[in-house]
Scaffold this motif. Structure first.
Motif, mmCIF file in Angstrom:
data_model
loop_
_atom_site.group_PDB
_atom_site.id
_atom_site.type_symbol
_atom_site.label_atom_id
_atom_site.label_comp_id
_atom_site.label_asym_id
_atom_site.label_seq_id
_atom_site.Cartn_x
_atom_site.Cartn_y
_atom_site.Cartn_z
ATOM 1 N N GLN A 34 0.832 -1.203 0.000
ATOM 2 C CA GLN A 34 0.000 0.000 0.000
ATOM 3 C C GLN A 34 0.867 1.253 0.000
ATOM 4 O OE1 GLN A 34 -3.346 -0.344 -0.364
ATOM 5 N NE2 GLN A 34 -2.879 -2.519 -0.376
ATOM 6 N N GLN A 35 1.899 1.255 0.839
ATOM 7 C CA GLN A 35 2.770 2.431 0.896
ATOM 8 C C GLN A 35 3.510 2.633 -0.416
ATOM 9 O OE1 GLN A 35 4.755 3.519 4.505
ATOM 10 N NE2 GLN A 35 6.712 3.804 3.472
ATOM 11 N N GLU A 36 4.038 1.564 -0.980
ATOM 12 C CA GLU A 36 4.775 1.676 -2.239
ATOM 13 C C GLU A 36 3.882 2.200 -3.357
ATOM 14 O OE1 GLU A 36 6.486 -2.143 -2.974
ATOM 15 O OE2 GLU A 36 7.899 -1.996 -1.288
ATOM 16 N N TYR A 37 2.645 1.735 -3.395
ATOM 17 C CA TYR A 37 1.719 2.225 -4.430
ATOM 18 C C TYR A 37 1.497 3.725 -4.276
ATOM 19 C CZ TYR A 37 -2.540 3.040 -7.068
ATOM 20 O OH TYR A 37 -3.463 3.545 -7.955
ATOM 21 N N LEU A 38 1.211 4.164 -3.057
ATOM 22 C CA LEU A 38 0.944 5.579 -2.819
ATOM 23 C C LEU A 38 2.174 6.443 -3.095
ATOM 24 C CD1 LEU A 38 -1.117 5.093 0.453
ATOM 25 C CD2 LEU A 38 -2.014 5.993 -1.700
ATOM 26 N N GLU A 39 3.342 5.940 -2.717
ATOM 27 C CA GLU A 39 4.576 6.685 -2.979
ATOM 28 C C GLU A 39 4.856 6.774 -4.469
ATOM 29 O OE1 GLU A 39 7.266 5.842 1.023
ATOM 30 O OE2 GLU A 39 7.318 4.400 -0.633
ATOM 31 N N ASN A 40 4.694 5.669 -5.172
ATOM 32 C CA ASN A 40 5.029 5.636 -6.597
ATOM 33 C C ASN A 40 4.072 6.463 -7.442
ATOM 34 O OD1 ASN A 40 7.194 3.968 -6.079
ATOM 35 N ND2 ASN A 40 6.073 2.081 -6.501
ATOM 36 N N ILE A 41 2.779 6.423 -7.118
ATOM 37 C CA ILE A 41 1.791 7.117 -7.948
ATOM 38 C C ILE A 41 1.889 8.638 -7.806
ATOM 39 C CG2 ILE A 41 -0.147 7.216 -6.320
ATOM 40 C CD1 ILE A 41 -1.984 6.367 -8.601
ATOM 41 N N THR A 42 2.496 9.098 -6.699
ATOM 42 C CA THR A 42 2.596 10.540 -6.473
ATOM 43 C C THR A 42 4.024 11.066 -6.584
ATOM 44 O OG1 THR A 42 2.767 10.157 -4.083
ATOM 45 C CG2 THR A 42 0.563 10.570 -4.988
ATOM 46 N N ALA A 43 4.974 10.200 -6.881
ATOM 47 C CA ALA A 43 6.379 10.618 -6.974
ATOM 48 C C ALA A 43 6.552 11.663 -8.075
ATOM 49 C CB ALA A 43 7.264 9.416 -7.254
ATOM 50 N N GLY A 44 7.245 12.743 -7.751
ATOM 51 C CA GLY A 44 7.565 13.764 -8.743
ATOM 52 C C GLY A 44 6.453 14.750 -9.032
ATOM 53 N N LEU A 45 5.304 14.611 -8.389
ATOM 54 C CA LEU A 45 4.200 15.534 -8.639
ATOM 55 C C LEU A 45 4.389 16.812 -7.823
ATOM 56 C CD1 LEU A 45 1.138 13.080 -8.563
ATOM 57 C CD2 LEU A 45 2.417 13.917 -10.543
ATOM 58 N N ARG A 46 3.876 17.901 -8.372
ATOM 59 C CA ARG A 46 3.972 19.178 -7.666
ATOM 60 C C ARG A 46 2.821 19.278 -6.673
ATOM 61 N NH1 ARG A 46 4.471 25.219 -10.399
ATOM 62 N NH2 ARG A 46 4.684 26.376 -8.433
ATOM 63 N N SER A 47 3.160 19.407 -5.403
ATOM 64 C CA SER A 47 2.158 19.377 -4.345
ATOM 65 C C SER A 47 1.714 20.775 -3.951
ATOM 66 C CB SER A 47 2.729 18.668 -3.112
ATOM 67 O OG SER A 47 1.922 18.903 -1.972
ATOM 68 N N PRO A 48 0.420 20.940 -3.660
ATOM 69 C CA PRO A 48 -0.018 22.178 -3.015
ATOM 70 C C PRO A 48 0.472 22.203 -1.572
ATOM 71 C CG PRO A 48 -1.818 20.604 -3.089
ATOM 72 C CD PRO A 48 -0.680 19.978 -3.855
ATOM 73 N N ARG A 49 0.384 23.338 -0.926
ATOM 74 C CA ARG A 49 0.769 23.456 0.477
ATOM 75 C C ARG A 49 -0.435 23.047 1.322
ATOM 76 N NH1 ARG A 49 1.758 28.069 2.401
ATOM 77 N NH2 ARG A 49 3.644 27.679 3.595
ATOM 78 N N VAL A 50 -0.284 21.965 2.087
ATOM 79 C CA VAL A 50 -1.423 21.357 2.779
ATOM 80 C C VAL A 50 -1.232 21.416 4.287
ATOM 81 C CG1 VAL A 50 -1.904 19.838 0.830
ATOM 82 C CG2 VAL A 50 -0.384 19.051 2.664
ATOM 83 N N TYR A 51 -2.341 21.195 4.983
ATOM 84 C CA TYR A 51 -2.330 21.219 6.444
ATOM 85 C C TYR A 51 -3.388 20.249 6.944
ATOM 86 C CZ TYR A 51 -2.946 23.024 11.233
ATOM 87 O OH TYR A 51 -3.042 23.136 12.604
ATOM 88 N N VAL A 52 -3.120 19.628 8.092
ATOM 89 C CA VAL A 52 -4.122 18.802 8.757
ATOM 90 C C VAL A 52 -4.289 19.305 10.183
ATOM 91 C CG1 VAL A 52 -2.399 17.048 9.411
ATOM 92 C CG2 VAL A 52 -4.833 16.450 9.382
ATOM 93 N N GLY A 53 -5.535 19.542 10.582
ATOM 94 C CA GLY A 53 -5.829 20.017 11.925
ATOM 95 C C GLY A 53 -6.768 19.070 12.649
ATOM 96 N N GLY A 54 -6.910 19.275 13.952
ATOM 97 C CA GLY A 54 -7.794 18.434 14.738
ATOM 98 C C GLY A 54 -7.188 17.108 15.141
ATOM 99 N N ILE A 55 -5.865 16.974 15.009
ATOM 100 C CA ILE A 55 -5.195 15.713 15.310
ATOM 101 C C ILE A 55 -5.340 15.374 16.796
ATOM 102 C CG2 ILE A 55 -2.939 14.588 15.471
ATOM 103 C CD1 ILE A 55 -3.804 14.732 12.658
ATOM 104 N N GLY A 56 -5.709 14.132 17.069
ATOM 105 C CA GLY A 56 -5.808 13.680 18.453
ATOM 106 C C GLY A 56 -4.444 13.310 19.007
ATOM 107 N N TYR A 57 -4.194 13.758 20.225
ATOM 108 C CA TYR A 57 -2.950 13.404 20.914
ATOM 109 C C TYR A 57 -3.223 13.446 22.407
ATOM 110 C CZ TYR A 57 1.953 13.279 22.284
ATOM 111 O OH TYR A 57 3.160 12.920 22.846
#
Length: 382
Positions: free
Chosen positions: A196-219
């Motif tokens: 699963q990780q290899e698929y996700l890494e390979n399919i998005t490798a080299g793509l230009r990413s927007p600047r993202v954020y995740v909030g509400g993380i439980g800790y």
């Protein structure tokens, strides 16, 4: 007659010798979970480097501490579990391994559960486990539990998990798999997570990413929009530009302030739905902050399932990554339905598709409307 009697005695001795040899080899476990000697115990080394002797053919176990029971479920070993923590019964939601195995909730309680909380020694002894699996304990605590109960304690771990393939977690799967005679299943789980990780890494490798954020993380509890991760695993495997990645943190989790979020103005923003209620309440008292964010103005605020609940629910984290990838790179993830993909992941890891149950509890994958509190669950693209 003497000669005949002598012959009978010789034959009788040979027969007895043969019986004794069978009895001794009967204690051999050759072909049974990998044992080859006449011993009834094997020696293992746990994640703390402790040397522990455990029985062969273990069929009665308990799991103590955040995430210990999840590992046993991943190994298809729920039938070997003879007691659970009160925490698992008191909060029977949000964790796929419990949703998929309600039978576990009917087992005797062996202690309160929770980080750093010891099991009830008397209750432990009453359910007669052959091995106690523990996580998040020191060597001293593990030795204490083992000494006071007389039951072998094997310490497992999840490691750092800044992606999905931490070596300590994989070692824990293999170790528990060896003890429970489920090494094949442990390797299958490891291979599945790696794939699963290899698929996700390979399919998005080299793509230009927007600047993202995740909030509400439980800790150690639920938090609002300012709670985030510097190395959020779904962002990491998707090669995304996490605006929090440069913030200092020993364990990944950080609390930022609203001014910082406004300054960075990430777009899109993902909300861990474990903190969604806090965020919705905060929106009512401070709508100006939220409505000033580009992600909110553009309708790019998305809900994802919480996976930090009594340690990391790895299947949920992987499912989140597929949804996030679908949102940001719809063309690359064309043909992938995040909800169906989540169920495929859950079915493999815990034995049951439980996405719909999680969606009922938290909201599920979808676009978040802060003013109404609704989540549109349709995937963003086919």
């Amino acid at each position: 007659m003497k000669r005949i009697l002598s012959l009978v005695l010789v034959l009788l001795l040979v027969s007895m010798t043969g019986c004794l040899g069978t009895s001794a080899s009967g204690s051999s476990h050759a072909g049974t979970r990998g044992a080859t000697a006449t011993t009834t115990r094997m020696t293992v080394t746990d994640t703390l480097g402790r040397t522990v002797e455990v029985p062969w053919n273990v069929t009665r176990v308990v799991a103590v501490g955040p995430g210990a029971l999840r590992i046993l479920v991943y190994l298809n070993a729920t039938g070997d579990v003879v007691g659970i923590e009160e925490f698992e019964k008191r909060f029977p939601f949000g964790r796929p391994y419990i949703l998929a195995h309600q039978r576990l909730l009917r087992l005797p309680i062996i202690g309160p559960g929770g980080p750093g909380r010891l099991p009830d020694f008397e209750a432990l002894i009453k359910v007669h486990p052959q091995v106690i699996f523990m996580v998040f304990v020191s060597r001293k605590t593990a030795d204490e539990v083992q000494d006071k109960t007389g039951i072998p304690v094997v310490v497992l771990g999840y490691g750092r998990l800044n992606n999905f393939t931490d070596p300590i977690f994989f070692k824990s799967l293999l170790l528990a798999g060896k003890i429970l005679g489920r090494e094949k299943r442990a390797k299958e789980v490891i291979d599945f997570i790696r794939e699963q990780q290899e698929y996700l890494e390979n399919i998005t490798a080299g793509l230009r990413s927007p600047r993202v954020y995740v909030g509400g993380i439980g800790y150690k509890g639920a938090h609002g929009i300012t709670s985030t991760y510097t190395d959020y695993p779904p962002f990491t495997v998707l090669h995304l530009d996490n605006v929090a990645s440069n913030l200092s943190s020993e364990n990944g989790w950080v609390q930022v302030d609203k001014e910082w979020i406004l300054k960075e103005n990430p777009n899109p923003i993902f909300i861990d739905e474990g903190g969604l209620k806090i965020i919705l309440d905060d929106y009512k008292s401070d709508p100006e902050f939220y409505n000033s964010l580009g992600a909110v103005m553009d309708g790019h605020l998305y809900g994802i399932l919480p996976y930090n609940f009594y340690n990391t629910n790895i299947g949920t984290a992987i499912a989140d990554a597929y949804y996030i990838g679908k949102v940001i790179y719809p063309a690359k993830f064309r043909g992938i339905n995040p909800a169906r993909k989540a169920d495929e992941i859950f079915e493999f890891l815990v034995g049951k598709p439980v996405y719909s149950e999680l969606a009922k509890e938290f909201g599920g994958f979808g676009r978040v409307n802060l003013s109404s509190g609704n989540i549109t669950q349709e995937p963003p693209n086919p």
